[in-house]
Design an enzyme around this catalytic site. Sequence first.
Site, PDB file in Angstrom:
ATOM      1  CG  ASP A  16      -1.940  -1.091   1.208  1.00 23.99           C
ATOM      2  OD1 ASP A  16      -2.287  -1.557   0.106  1.00 23.99           O
ATOM      3  OD2 ASP A  16      -2.408  -1.497   2.291  1.00 23.99           O
TER       4      ASP A  16
ATOM      5  CG  ASP B 182     -11.281  -2.462  -0.851  1.00 25.28           C
ATOM      6  OD1 ASP B 182     -10.474  -3.402  -0.993  1.00 25.28           O
ATOM      7  OD2 ASP B 182     -11.014  -1.286  -1.150  1.00 25.28           O
TER       8      ASP B 182
END
EC number: 4.3.2.10
Length: 258
Positions: A11, A130
């Site tokens: 990330d 997600d």
Amino acid sequence: MLAKRIIPCLDVINNQVIKGIQFQNHQIIGDIVSLAQYYSQEGADELVFYDIMASPNNQTVSKKWVAKIAEVINIPFCVAGGISTLYQAKEILKFGADKISINSPALLNPSLIQKLADHLGTQCVVVGIDAWYNAQLGTYQIKCFSGNSSRMQSTTWELLDWVIQIQQYGAGEIVLNMMNQDGMQNGYDLKQLSKIRKHCTIPLIASGGAGTAQHFLDVFQYADVDGALAASVFHKKIIKINELKNFLIKQGVEIRLC
């Protein structure tokens, strides 16, 4: 049988690799290029990079670090972050990425999946999901703009319906991020991944919850996913990739050794 894939996830915020828990409370891990090089040498099958602030801030992933990574690693890598047009996707691939991944842009414009697949080929197009399990409602909610907690919002999509829709639009792969498990290191959501696997005819990558080598074995054996993505256990060196692969091979999992 195709070999299962071990995929470190990086990330990214401001060219730095970060990691949080359940998509919050991020801490800086290190330099993006150095970590990419490290994982490539450690035996990762591929890498995934998420510029998690790009979509919430109406930006696109930086091509500068994409190009740098392409110079220093010799394994495939996928890039995500605010890619909302065919031109942007082409640019990321031109700078060296092997795949592009879309998440929030796909939710806002599902036909983008088909457009990218038609022009770039399905092998280049990954859709990230997600999913947050809402215990009160008893459903998995699909989240948009999940990289920024102040902008994150639930959509009206049911998880299974979205998985089916993605495939109809021509996605080549799905990365399913189970947000409740993210950073918790208590295992993948085997029950939900197994359910999705039955309705998913394209490669499915599990994300969220890896904490031990056994967790990787479980997700391959019980959910039959094509790849397992993880971050914390690799960043913190709780698990080394070469040792993980040797363990999985001994357990009968088809996997590549570098």
